[in-house]
Write an enzyme that holds these catalytic residues in place. Structure first.
Site, mmCIF file in Angstrom:
data_model
loop_
_atom_site.group_PDB
_atom_site.id
_atom_site.type_symbol
_atom_site.label_atom_id
_atom_site.label_comp_id
_atom_site.label_asym_id
_atom_site.label_seq_id
_atom_site.Cartn_x
_atom_site.Cartn_y
_atom_site.Cartn_z
ATOM 1 N N ASP A 40 0.819 -1.215 0.000
ATOM 2 C CA ASP A 40 0.000 0.000 0.000
ATOM 3 C C ASP A 40 0.847 1.258 0.000
ATOM 4 O O ASP A 40 2.028 1.216 0.322
ATOM 5 C CB ASP A 40 -0.857 0.018 1.264
ATOM 6 N N LYS A 63 -3.903 3.308 -2.221
ATOM 7 C CA LYS A 63 -5.061 4.174 -2.462
ATOM 8 C C LYS A 63 -4.747 5.532 -1.889
ATOM 9 O O LYS A 63 -4.123 5.645 -0.850
ATOM 10 C CB LYS A 63 -6.273 3.647 -1.712
ATOM 11 N N MET A 177 -7.987 9.639 8.812
ATOM 12 C CA MET A 177 -8.447 10.091 7.480
ATOM 13 C C MET A 177 -9.275 11.371 7.568
ATOM 14 O O MET A 177 -10.218 11.533 6.811
ATOM 15 C CB MET A 177 -9.311 9.006 6.805
HETATM 16 N N1 SAH Z 1 -4.643 0.662 8.784
HETATM 17 C C1 SAH Z 1 -4.066 1.950 9.107
HETATM 18 C C2 SAH Z 1 -5.017 3.087 8.845
HETATM 19 C C3 SAH Z 1 -5.367 3.267 7.382
HETATM 20 S S1 SAH Z 1 -6.430 4.635 7.122
HETATM 21 C C4 SAH Z 1 -3.597 1.934 10.553
HETATM 22 O O1 SAH Z 1 -3.900 1.007 11.295
HETATM 23 O O2 SAH Z 1 -2.904 2.867 10.946
HETATM 24 C C5 SAH Z 1 -5.260 5.876 6.712
HETATM 25 C C6 SAH Z 1 -5.217 6.931 7.808
HETATM 26 O O3 SAH Z 1 -4.429 6.463 8.893
HETATM 27 C C7 SAH Z 1 -4.561 8.236 7.394
HETATM 28 O O4 SAH Z 1 -5.452 9.091 6.728
HETATM 29 C C8 SAH Z 1 -4.134 8.802 8.740
HETATM 30 O O5 SAH Z 1 -5.217 9.398 9.416
HETATM 31 C C9 SAH Z 1 -3.747 7.537 9.500
HETATM 32 N N2 SAH Z 1 -2.304 7.285 9.399
HETATM 33 C C10 SAH Z 1 -1.705 6.199 8.884
HETATM 34 N N3 SAH Z 1 -0.365 6.300 8.992
HETATM 35 C C11 SAH Z 1 -0.124 7.480 9.598
HETATM 36 C C12 SAH Z 1 1.052 8.177 9.982
HETATM 37 N N4 SAH Z 1 2.280 7.674 9.781
HETATM 38 N N5 SAH Z 1 0.909 9.391 10.551
HETATM 39 C C13 SAH Z 1 -0.288 9.932 10.782
HETATM 40 N N6 SAH Z 1 -1.438 9.331 10.440
HETATM 41 C C14 SAH Z 1 -1.359 8.111 9.865
#
Ligand code: SAH
Length: 274
Positions: A40, A63, A177
């Site tokens: 991803d 995505k 998000m």
């Molecule tokens: N499965 C992922 C989330 C996917 S949705 C998890 O468990 O973290 C994607 C959202 O996750 C982004 O829009 C943001 O809000 C958050 N996110 C993921 N990685 C991040 C990071 N390194 N820093 C800040 N927000 C993050």
């Protein structure tokens, strides 16, 4: 279990939120054995370049909703099934944890339907990564007894009754998000009289060398940061605990303005396979 040697296997694994060293040993071992890696956008490239099997076929299917570039979920499902049916060991790497705001359900359904053996390996979700790297204990004693993982990427997701409840709860709120709707989040919470003790922390590119954390009392946010633009990905933490950042931050903010996760180009099944 499917003991047919012809069929491969799919490992759906969390890669952690950014810092490549936050992946589990288990997921790393699978990456070293993988024949096909389907990864991803929010997965560190370092994991692929430095730790994964060099012979593996690597497909980027990330995505990025706002920018409109994505591989349709149907194609991702087909890739998983097709390669497994060819007998390959497929690792499906997802940012953070696999079960938080990911399309794992679609992929699991596709695998079960095609009778493909699979395993699920958890990862460090962005809330845990951001909390640690910003010095914000999410359920610090005497501050909060619970954490809510929420998304508000479009404004019809939460109704007025829910906002009222979010404004009165002592729970720590973590919004995924939702960087595009942050001003609306602040408006809803202040409009519903959230506690004067509540703070907001916005953590951009958490756990990466580009991490930047901004904090404010929720009532001061609009004045201080209303015009702020955030680089994706960004996480929002709201609650009394967000104020602890000031005391316990151990990383200085990056001022590079760099994107740790490169934007992705639009792909089709054919181009992903090329
Ligand atoms: N499965 C992922 C989330 C996917 S949705 C998890 O468990 O973290 C994607 C959202 O996750 C982004 O829009 C943001 O809000 C958050 N996110 C993921 N990685 C991040 C990071 N390194 N820093 C800040 N927000 C993050």
């Amino acid at each position: 279990m499917n003991n047919n040697r012809q069929t491969g296997k799919v490992i759906i694994a969390g890669a952690g939120p950014g810092d490549p060293e936050l992946i589990t040993v288990k997921a790393l071992r699978w990456l070293q054995q993988a024949e096909v890696i389907i990864t991803d956008r929010l997965v560190s490239e370092v994991l692929i370049q430095e730790y994964a099997n060099k012979q593996a076929l690597v497909l980027h299917v990330g995505k990025q909703c706002r920018k409109g570039a994505s591989t349709p979920q149907q194609i991702i499902n087909e890739l998983l099934v097709d390669y497994a049916l060819q007998g390959k060991l497929v690792v499906r790497l997802k940012g953070g944890d696999v079960s938080i705001f990911s399309n794992i359900l679609d992929e699991l359904n596709a695998l079960v339907l095609a009778k493909i053996p699979f395993e699920i390996v958890p990862g460090v979700t962005a809330a845990s990564g951001a909390a640690a790297y910003a010095g914000i204990p999410l359920t610090a004693r005497n501050y909060s007894n619970a954490v809510r993982v929420i998304t508000y990427y479009k404004t019809d997701l939460l109704n007025d009754a829910y906002w009222k409840e979010l404004a009165v709860t002592e729970d720590t709120l973590v919004f995924y998000m939702s960087s595009d709707t942050i001003n609306a989040i602040v408006d809803k919470l202040t409009g519903n009289q959230i506690s004067r003790d509540a703070h907001i922390a916005v953590i951009e590119q958490a756990t990466t060398p580009c991490q930047r954390v901004l904090t404010a009392n929720v009532y001061d946010y609009a004045l201080k940061y209303k015009k702020e633009q955030y680089i994706s990905p960004t996480l929002i933490i709201v609650g009394k605990v967000a104020a602890l950042h000031e005391q316990f931050q151990w990383l200085t903010n990056s001022s590079s303005g760099r994107e740790y996760f490169p934007p992705i180009a639009k792909t089709s099944k054919e181009s992903v396979r090329a």
